[in-house]
Design an enzyme around this catalytic site. Structure first.
Site, PDB file in Angstrom:
ATOM      1  N   TYR A 191      28.411  39.603  42.877  1.00 62.72           N
ATOM      2  CA  TYR A 191      29.435  40.629  42.564  1.00 62.72           C
ATOM      3  C   TYR A 191      29.106  42.014  42.595  1.00 62.72           C
ATOM      4  O   TYR A 191      29.603  42.881  42.386  1.00 62.72           O
ATOM      5  CB  TYR A 191      30.058  40.105  41.342  1.00 62.72           C
ATOM      6  CG  TYR A 191      30.962  38.700  41.536  1.00 62.72           C
ATOM      7  CD1 TYR A 191      32.100  38.903  41.983  1.00 62.72           C
ATOM      8  CD2 TYR A 191      30.465  37.690  41.233  1.00 62.72           C
ATOM      9  CE1 TYR A 191      32.947  37.457  42.450  1.00 62.72           C
ATOM     10  CE2 TYR A 191      31.050  36.391  41.518  1.00 62.72           C
ATOM     11  CZ  TYR A 191      32.325  36.440  41.873  1.00 62.72           C
ATOM     12  OH  TYR A 191      32.781  35.271  42.111  1.00 62.72           O
ATOM     13  N   PHE A 203      36.638  32.997  31.284  1.00 65.35           N
ATOM     14  CA  PHE A 203      37.994  33.030  31.880  1.00 65.35           C
ATOM     15  C   PHE A 203      37.905  32.739  33.506  1.00 65.35           C
ATOM     16  O   PHE A 203      36.970  32.722  33.978  1.00 65.35           O
ATOM     17  CB  PHE A 203      38.552  34.256  31.293  1.00 65.35           C
ATOM     18  CG  PHE A 203      38.019  35.501  31.825  1.00 65.35           C
ATOM     19  CD1 PHE A 203      38.224  36.128  33.166  1.00 65.35           C
ATOM     20  CD2 PHE A 203      36.793  36.023  31.036  1.00 65.35           C
ATOM     21  CE1 PHE A 203      37.535  37.273  33.424  1.00 65.35           C
ATOM     22  CE2 PHE A 203      35.976  37.111  31.518  1.00 65.35           C
ATOM     23  CZ  PHE A 203      36.216  37.657  32.634  1.00 65.35           C
TER      24      PHE A 203
END
Length: 434
Positions: A143, A434
């Site tokens: 990322y 999450f």
């Protein structure tokens, strides 16, 4: 849910068959194929349809997928985002784009699918007014190329109850308070309100959607993710107001006729230090427990110092970078947080997408407020947007990044100046995946 794209460690490499790959938002009717694809992408056996659970969080345009039309339109990649709030130093709630459910099937690696989904989502998030994007990275090397940098750490402890001698007897606890166990129904009733109060006191904390509480208390279950009822207790002050919560499970192990159980802390929220002490006293008083394991309670948590012998606490083996952050609006994000000291520093930032690109003057005042504006002045520090994301919440050190050749001092002392302005007394911490 976490984020993953198994095996993607290099740059995307276009393939001649890419014209057969379609990346788009799915419709609600396509949730069943998306649900099956995410199981495949996360390398999990598909044991049942989770469509009805996913339908509760479905938002048009926020569930993305890639379809391979050379294979009958099979769903081969997934992506989801939703609006959340991130508490920043000073207690403000920053609107952010929470990215999750990122998968690319192993048959379709390095064909640009992740890049197309990510860039589409980030551009849309910026248009909606999100000041940053956040995610939990399953793999470190994926990322950074999209501008994300590690912004919080997951940090926990394993405590040997016998060696530590348990908690010190002199720890302050609330006068007139009490601790009660809750049923799952009561957790859903009282937990959200407590968390809303707590998250605004903790930099790095994020909102918990309603479906989070349903999944954590067994009202809803996703196939393949087993739920077992554990133990949840709350602390109430003398007026009956809930000021803290602990949720834990017990690993029931016996050494012959002798108990050797481990208590695993799964959730720990306390609005003040005396409440936290009272909840830890409960955890260390449970019969048969020989080890207390807190997987993620934050770097700053003083748990070892609460013990009679702090050497009885060992850092958890799963301590690692946790939540990653990508700035989408530099002036808005830096104006939202507060600062511990007045000062001024000029940052030269590179950003492949251009959103944070440029030279920025960060100026802070004695009252804790600050502003970040474009400038033509010479820069003190040069860094990428990923490193800026790591520094934003104050958890990472510019001096440390400079030592690792991740940022460059353009003026002597530039990194130390950045740390003086950006570091916080309490490190940012997010307990929630999450």
């Amino acid at each position: 849910m976490g984020n993953d794209a198994p095996g993607r460690t290099g740059n995307d490499r276009p393939d001649r068959s890419d014209q057969q790959l379609e990346v788009r938002a799915i419709t609600e009717e396509e949730l069943p194929v998306w649900d099956r694809a995410i199981a495949r992408g996360f390398l999990r056996p598909y044991v049942g349809d989770g469509t009805e659970v996913r339908r509760l969080s479905f938002q048009p345009g926020r569930y993305l997928a890639a379809f391979d039309h050379s294979d009958g339109g099979r769903c081969v990649a997934t992506f989801r985002s939703y609006d959340s709030e991130l508490t920043v130093p000073g207690g403000a709630a920053l609107p952010v784009d929470a990215v999750t459910a990122v998968t690319v099937n192993s048959t379709h690696r390095r064909r640009g699918l992740l890049s197309r989904m990510m860039r589409s989502d980030l551009a849309a998030a910026r248009e909606r007014g999100s000041l940053a994007a956040i995610l939990v990275a399953a793999e470190y090397n994926i990322y950074g190329r999209f501008g994300f940098g590690p912004a919080t750490r997951g940090h926990g402890w394993r405590v040997d109850v016998l060696r530590s001698g348990g908690l010190r007897a002199d720890l302050p606890v609330p006068t007139g308070g009490r601790i009660d166990f809750l049923t799952p129904e009561e957790v859903r009733k009282f937990g959200p309100e407590l968390h809303e109060r707590w998250r605004l006191t903790q930099p790095g904390a994020i909102t918990r959607p309603a479906v989070w509480w349903k999944l954590q208390t067994g009202e809803l279950t996703l196939p393949g993710l087993d739920w077992k009822e554990g133990f949840t207790a709350v602390h109430r002050d003398a007026q009956g107001t809930i000021t803290g919560l602990i949720r834990y499970s017990i690993e029931d192990i016996w050494d012959g006729a002798y108990p050797n159980c481990t208590l695993h802390v799964q959730d720990f929220l306390a609005l003040d230090r005396p409440t936290a002490n009272a909840l830890w006293k409960l955890a260390f008083s449970v019969d048969w427990v020989k080890q207390v394991c807190a997987l993620n309670i934050g770097i700053d948590d003083p748990l070892p110092l609460l013990l009679n012998d702090p050497r009885g606490a060992k850092p958890h083996e799963d301590n690692f970078d946790f939540m990653w952050l990508r700035l989408l609006d530099v002036p808005g994000a830096f104006a939202a947080r507060t600062y511990a000291a007045p000062g001024r520093i000029v940052l030269q930032v590179t950003d492949p997408e251009g959103w944070a690109e440029g030279r920025w003057a960060l100026e802070t005042t004695a009252d804790g407020t600050g502003s970040c504006r474009p400038t033509e002045e010479p820069a003190d520090l040069a860094l990428g947007v990923s490193e800026l994301g790591s520094l934003y919440l104050g958890t990472e050190s510019a001096v440390r990044l400079a030592a690792a050749a991740r940022v460059t001092e353009l003026r002597p002392g530039g990194a130390a100046k950045a740390d003086l302005l950006l570091r916080t007394p309490t490190q940012a911490w997010n307990p929630d995946s999450f």
